[in-house]
Design a protein around this motif. Sequence first.
Motif, PDB file in Angstrom:
ATOM      1  N   HIS A  34       0.826  -1.213   0.000  1.00 30.79           N
ATOM      2  CA  HIS A  34       0.000   0.000   0.000  1.00 30.79           C
ATOM      3  C   HIS A  34       0.859   1.262   0.000  1.00 30.79           C
ATOM      4  N   TYR A  35       1.926   1.265   0.775  1.00 27.06           N
ATOM      5  CA  TYR A  35       2.781   2.448   0.889  1.00 27.06           C
ATOM      6  C   TYR A  35       3.991   2.422  -0.050  1.00 27.06           C
ATOM      7  N   GLY A  36       4.113   1.374  -0.854  1.00 31.24           N
ATOM      8  CA  GLY A  36       5.201   1.299  -1.830  1.00 31.24           C
ATOM      9  C   GLY A  36       6.565   1.005  -1.230  1.00 31.24           C
ATOM     10  N   PHE A  37       6.582   0.303  -0.092  1.00 33.20           N
ATOM     11  CA  PHE A  37       7.843  -0.071   0.547  1.00 33.20           C
ATOM     12  C   PHE A  37       8.258  -1.471   0.110  1.00 33.20           C
ATOM     13  N   ARG A  38       9.545  -1.721   0.161  1.00 23.74           N
ATOM     14  CA  ARG A  38      10.054  -3.078  -0.049  1.00 23.74           C
ATOM     15  C   ARG A  38      10.615  -3.559   1.284  1.00 23.74           C
ATOM     16  N   LEU A  39      10.585  -4.857   1.486  1.00 27.30           N
ATOM     17  CA  LEU A  39      11.067  -5.456   2.725  1.00 27.30           C
ATOM     18  C   LEU A  39      12.445  -6.053   2.499  1.00 27.30           C
ATOM     19  N   GLN A  40      13.367  -5.742   3.373  1.00 24.70           N
ATOM     20  CA  GLN A  40      14.701  -6.331   3.325  1.00 24.70           C
ATOM     21  C   GLN A  40      14.951  -7.012   4.662  1.00 24.70           C
ATOM     22  N   GLU A  41      15.096  -8.335   4.609  1.00 24.20           N
ATOM     23  CA  GLU A  41      15.356  -9.091   5.824  1.00 24.20           C
ATOM     24  C   GLU A  41      16.828  -8.962   6.215  1.00 24.20           C
ATOM     25  N   VAL A  42      17.066  -8.791   7.510  1.00 24.96           N
ATOM     26  CA  VAL A  42      18.418  -8.669   8.042  1.00 24.96           C
ATOM     27  C   VAL A  42      18.611  -9.791   9.054  1.00 24.96           C
ATOM     28  N   GLU A  43      19.547 -10.687   8.767  1.00 28.20           N
ATOM     29  CA  GLU A  43      19.858 -11.817   9.640  1.00 28.20           C
ATOM     30  C   GLU A  43      20.718 -11.318  10.796  1.00 28.20           C
ATOM     31  N   ILE A  44      20.164 -11.346  11.996  1.00 26.83           N
ATOM     32  CA  ILE A  44      20.900 -10.809  13.143  1.00 26.83           C
ATOM     33  C   ILE A  44      22.015 -11.735  13.622  1.00 26.83           C
ATOM     34  N   ALA A  45      21.912 -13.038  13.330  1.00 28.25           N
ATOM     35  CA  ALA A  45      22.921 -13.986  13.799  1.00 28.25           C
ATOM     36  C   ALA A  45      24.286 -13.754  13.162  1.00 28.25           C
ATOM     37  N   ASP A  46      24.311 -13.015  12.054  1.00 28.01           N
ATOM     38  CA  ASP A  46      25.564 -12.746  11.346  1.00 28.01           C
ATOM     39  C   ASP A  46      26.331 -11.551  11.904  1.00 28.01           C
ATOM     40  N   ASP A  47      25.767 -10.878  12.896  1.00 27.34           N
ATOM     41  CA  ASP A  47      26.374  -9.648  13.402  1.00 27.34           C
ATOM     42  C   ASP A  47      26.214  -9.583  14.923  1.00 27.34           C
ATOM     43  N   GLU A  48      27.318  -9.556  15.622  1.00 22.64           N
ATOM     44  CA  GLU A  48      27.287  -9.561  17.086  1.00 22.64           C
ATOM     45  C   GLU A  48      26.534  -8.359  17.657  1.00 22.64           C
ATOM     46  N   ASP A  49      26.715  -7.195  17.051  1.00 22.42           N
ATOM     47  CA  ASP A  49      26.015  -5.999  17.526  1.00 22.42           C
ATOM     48  C   ASP A  49      24.501  -6.138  17.356  1.00 22.42           C
ATOM     49  N   LEU A  50      24.083  -6.680  16.210  1.00 24.31           N
ATOM     50  CA  LEU A  50      22.652  -6.887  15.991  1.00 24.31           C
ATOM     51  C   LEU A  50      22.087  -7.931  16.949  1.00 24.31           C
ATOM     52  N   MET A  51      22.862  -8.961  17.227  1.00 20.83           N
ATOM     53  CA  MET A  51      22.421  -9.983  18.196  1.00 20.83           C
ATOM     54  C   MET A  51      22.208  -9.350  19.565  1.00 20.83           C
ATOM     55  N   THR A  52      23.129  -8.493  19.962  1.00 19.50           N
ATOM     56  CA  THR A  52      23.007  -7.826  21.256  1.00 19.50           C
ATOM     57  C   THR A  52      21.781  -6.924  21.285  1.00 19.50           C
ATOM     58  N   ARG A  53      21.577  -6.198  20.195  1.00 23.87           N
ATOM     59  CA  ARG A  53      20.484  -5.222  20.144  1.00 23.87           C
ATOM     60  C   ARG A  53      19.107  -5.857  19.991  1.00 23.87           C
ATOM     61  N   TYR A  54      19.011  -6.903  19.151  1.00 20.92           N
ATOM     62  CA  TYR A  54      17.701  -7.450  18.788  1.00 20.92           C
ATOM     63  C   TYR A  54      17.473  -8.898  19.214  1.00 20.92           C
ATOM     64  N   GLY A  55      18.457  -9.543  19.806  1.00 18.66           N
ATOM     65  CA  GLY A  55      18.385 -10.970  20.086  1.00 18.66           C
ATOM     66  C   GLY A  55      17.131 -11.455  20.771  1.00 18.66           C
ATOM     67  N   ILE A  56      16.615 -10.694  21.737  1.00 22.15           N
ATOM     68  CA  ILE A  56      15.403 -11.129  22.429  1.00 22.15           C
ATOM     69  C   ILE A  56      14.186 -10.302  22.041  1.00 22.15           C
ATOM     70  N   ARG A  57      14.357  -9.417  21.058  1.00 24.12           N
ATOM     71  CA  ARG A  57      13.261  -8.522  20.667  1.00 24.12           C
ATOM     72  C   ARG A  57      12.639  -8.863  19.312  1.00 24.12           C
ATOM     73  N   ILE A  58      13.267  -9.718  18.525  1.00 25.01           N
ATOM     74  CA  ILE A  58      12.776  -9.941  17.162  1.00 25.01           C
ATOM     75  C   ILE A  58      11.387 -10.577  17.180  1.00 25.01           C
ATOM     76  N   PRO A  59      10.611 -10.293  16.170  1.00 22.53           N
ATOM     77  CA  PRO A  59      10.902  -9.469  15.004  1.00 22.53           C
ATOM     78  C   PRO A  59      10.775  -7.975  15.310  1.00 22.53           C
ATOM     79  N   VAL A  60      11.652  -7.225  14.685  1.00 18.14           N
ATOM     80  CA  VAL A  60      11.629  -5.767  14.743  1.00 18.14           C
ATOM     81  C   VAL A  60      11.710  -5.265  13.306  1.00 18.14           C
ATOM     82  N   VAL A  61      10.888  -4.271  12.975  1.00 20.58           N
ATOM     83  CA  VAL A  61      10.980  -3.628  11.672  1.00 20.58           C
ATOM     84  C   VAL A  61      11.501  -2.214  11.886  1.00 20.58           C
ATOM     85  N   ALA A  62      12.261  -1.721  10.911  1.00 21.64           N
ATOM     86  CA  ALA A  62      12.831  -0.379  11.004  1.00 21.64           C
ATOM     87  C   ALA A  62      12.868   0.262   9.621  1.00 21.64           C
TER      88      ALA A  62
END
Length: 81
Positions: free
Chosen positions: A31-59
């Motif tokens: 509806h809003y013309g956005f595309r979705l890009q999935e980001v694998e958090i397991a590949d990045d230690e910083d992302l694991m720390t930030r999102y590990g127990i919060r997923i799914p998160v959209v940004a």
Amino acid sequence: MTSSKTLYLYTTLGCHLCEQAKQLAWPVLEHYGFRLQEVEIADDEDLMTRYGIRIPVVARADDGAELGWPFDQQALSELLK
């Protein structure tokens, strides 16, 4: 270069809530013309720390505004407006 009309989905393999979030999001993204890009958090230690127990998160790619699970289509619409 990432389009400003990109929504990131922070996820990891086997995340059933992430699959639910994707299914819920598709009609709103279209509806809003956005595309979705999935980001694998397991590949990045910083992302694991930030999102590990919060997923799914959209940004949003353009301003970094985030929405964490649980969310519905109305909340996602508000994020994308």
